[in-house]
Design an enzyme around this catalytic site. Structure first.
Site, PDB file in Angstrom:
ATOM      1  N   GLY A  10     -11.144  -2.862 -12.222  1.00 49.58           N
ATOM      2  CA  GLY A  10     -10.349  -2.163 -13.227  1.00 49.58           C
ATOM      3  C   GLY A  10      -8.916  -2.647 -13.204  1.00 49.58           C
ATOM      4  O   GLY A  10      -8.580  -3.571 -12.478  1.00 49.58           O
ATOM      5  N   ASP A 124      -4.406  11.600 -16.516  1.00 44.69           N
ATOM      6  CA  ASP A 124      -4.986  10.423 -17.160  1.00 44.69           C
ATOM      7  C   ASP A 124      -6.313  10.781 -17.821  1.00 44.69           C
ATOM      8  O   ASP A 124      -7.344  10.181 -17.542  1.00 44.69           O
ATOM      9  CB  ASP A 124      -5.185   9.313 -16.116  1.00 44.69           C
ATOM     10  CG  ASP A 124      -5.554   7.979 -16.757  1.00 44.69           C
ATOM     11  OD1 ASP A 124      -5.374   7.837 -17.979  1.00 44.69           O
ATOM     12  OD2 ASP A 124      -6.019   7.090 -16.032  1.00 44.69           O
TER      13      ASP A 124
END
Lengths: 217, 330
Positions: A10, A124
């Protein structure tokens, strides 16, 4: 040491599939970023790792499904946790009918409501960080989360969810957001009023908005 | 009628009054600007608009001259209709309407942020990049999806350039402050912890500015400049990396007035090589606010019939990037 297989690279971390006491496990390693100052880099990775490990456990106590943390290595910025073998919500939204979509985002809203009510913001919220698995919605990636009951932080959390819907699922973003808010209000009750008003203020603030949304300041 | 079209573009969203001419063949034939520089402090909208009004005719004349054209060759006029400062936008719009009425040619309103992206695509040849647009008024990470430029990350309060400019003024550095800040930072040795605020895909610079300004009297200014830039650029780099991982675009385009920062370029090119994406920096004359980008985007809009009558050629100081239907990319 158990065998490790790189599952995903990621933006922030690398995820490895490995084993812990015979169970499938995920090792999340926050890797060094060469583009930023080494002191700053170490500070960011360290705080996010310990933050995430703590909040994953605390969120579960509030009734929000999360992976189980097996161990934390603060020096190498690693968390070993249980593996949820399913695709994220992001991959599923496109194939959902409207009833399914409404039901799912209502539950996402309830989940976020429980988190906020318990004094945690996620920091997030996106559909990539929600994994539907065996009838539950798992919430992951708490690295940017914090302990707070601030209206502002809660508002930013909701704002981020809304924007994630607009940028990644623009065809269904309005419907999904409405259901999400419904679920959030259901859990937060009258507390939600201030937060939702703040969400509008955040949207208007420091960024350019459609004039029609520009109500009283 | 001549088969090649020439579009005159007027830019006047903030400091810069710009006039550029683009041809339908995709060439920016001239790109002239006149910048309002405040004697002290930040931009004063009324004074800036007065500057623009006084420089408009001269700037247009130079632009025509440099392109080797006469006003009679112009086939359409485009103007920045927003986002930006109201008084500045209205001055630019008035100039554009006047040219349109004199020439009896179409008038095309252009979104300033879209224009930054379109001219970047034109000069780099990248069809579908992730765009990092950083300037005094904007901090936007955007990519095309489903007919519009979607916003994947932005500032929750002030823009990156605003944060850096204000801090530079706080240190007593003269305009332009950012290059001088970078010079100071090059001599910095010690990293001073400052608020690093990333929320999801968004950034916030107000706390960083406040804290850095407060420390200005106490710390070595070289160390402080280094720390401020590391934190400010680190934040935008982090959300850029997230957006590139999420959108999986094969290229990144850096534009806006802050694009010329070598330090920011280094950080973003690092990320690009990590994610096997091509990295482009729009050249400074087209990355900062300019009329050429308005002219080119005006041409793209004109082709899709996006011209408006003078009577309804409104400006919109709060016109969002993701409200614009990008018809020419359908």
């Amino acid at each position: 040491m158990a065998e490790m297989r790189l599952l995903k690279k990621g933006a922030e971390a690398e995820l490895y599939l490995t084993e812990w006491m015979g169970l499938e496990a995920i090792l999340k390693r926050r890797v060094k970023k060469g583009y930023r100052n080494p002191d700053l880099d170490l500070h960011i990775r360290g705080t996010r790792t310990s933050n995430e490990a703590k909040l994953l456990s605390e969120a579960r106590r509030l009734g929000v499904p999360t992976p189980i943390v097996y161990s934390v290595d603060k020096r190498d910025c690693e968390i070993l946790m249980s593996y949820i073998d399913a695709p994220p919500l992001k991959m599923l939204v496109g194939g959902m009918g409207s009833a399914d979509l409404a039901r799912t985002f209502l539950r996402v809203g309830e989940m976020v409501g429980r988190l906020h009510k318990g004094g945690i913001v996620h920091g997030d919220l996106t559909t990539s960080n929600i994994i539907p698995y065996s009838g539950l919605l798992y919430l992951i990636d708490f690295g940017l989360g914090e302990h707070t009951s601030d209206v502002e932080s809660r508002g930013v959390d909701i704002h981020l969810m809304r924007r994630a819907l607009e940028s990644s699922h623009h065809e269904v973003s309005s419907a999904a957001y409405l259901s999400f808010i419904e679920g959030y209000q259901y859990i937060m009750g009258s507390l939600s009023e201030l937060v939702l008003r703040r969400v509008d203020a955040i949207r208007r603030r420091g960024r350019y908005v459609d004039v029609s949304q520009r109500k009283e300041g | 009628m001549n088969s090649v079209q020439y579009v005159l573009g007027i830019e006047s969203t903030a400091h810069t009054f710009g006039c550029g001419i683009a041809s339908s063949e995709g060439k920016i034939l001239s790109n002239v600007k006149s910048e309002y520089i405040p004697t002290s402090g930040g931009i004063h909208p009324r004074e800036a608009s007065q500057h623009h009004a006084s420089k408009a005719a001269g700037t247009i004349a130079v632009a025509l001259n440099e392109a080797g054209l006469r006003i009679g060759d112009i086939t359409a006029v485009a103007f920045s209709a927003g986002p930006g400062l109201g008084p500045c936008l209205r001055t630019g719009a008035t100039v554009a309407r006047t040219v349109s009425l004199i020439r009896k040619c179409p008038l095309v309103p252009v979104n300033h942020c879209v224009a930054h992206i379109e001219v970047g695509r034109l000069v780099t040849g990248e069809d579908d990049p992730l765009v990092v647009y950083v300037s005094g008024g904007n901090t936007i990470i955007s990519a095309y999806s489903g007919g519009r430029y979607r916003v994947f990350g932005e500032t929750l309060d002030i823009a990156l350039g605003n944060c850096l400019d204000t801090f530079a003024r706080h240190l007593g550095l003269s305009h332009p402050g950012v290059p001088k800040l970078e010079q100071l930072a090059d001599e910095g040795r010690r990293f001073i912890p400052l608020p690093y605020v990333v929320k999801g895909q968004d950034v916030s610079y107000s706390g960083l500015l406040t804290m850095a300004s407060r420390l200005a009297g106490e710390c070595d200014r070289r160390d402080l400049s280094l720390s401020l830039l590391e934190v400010a650029y680190g934040m935008v780099a982090e959300v850029t990396e997230r957006a590139i991982a999420q959108t999986e675009k094969g290229a990144l385009l850096l534009t806006g007035g802050v694009a010329r920062s070598k330090r920011l370029q280094r950080a973003l090119s690092f990320i690009c090589s990590d994610h096997s994406a091509r990295f482009h920096v729009v050249p400074p004359d087209l990355a900062g606010d300019n009329g050429g980008m308005i002219a080119w985007t005006g041409y793209l809009g004109l082709r899709e019939g996006m011209s408006v009558p003078v009577e309804s050629s409104y400006v919109n100081p709060n016109w969002r990037l993701d409200e614009v239907e990008v018809l020419w990319r359908r």
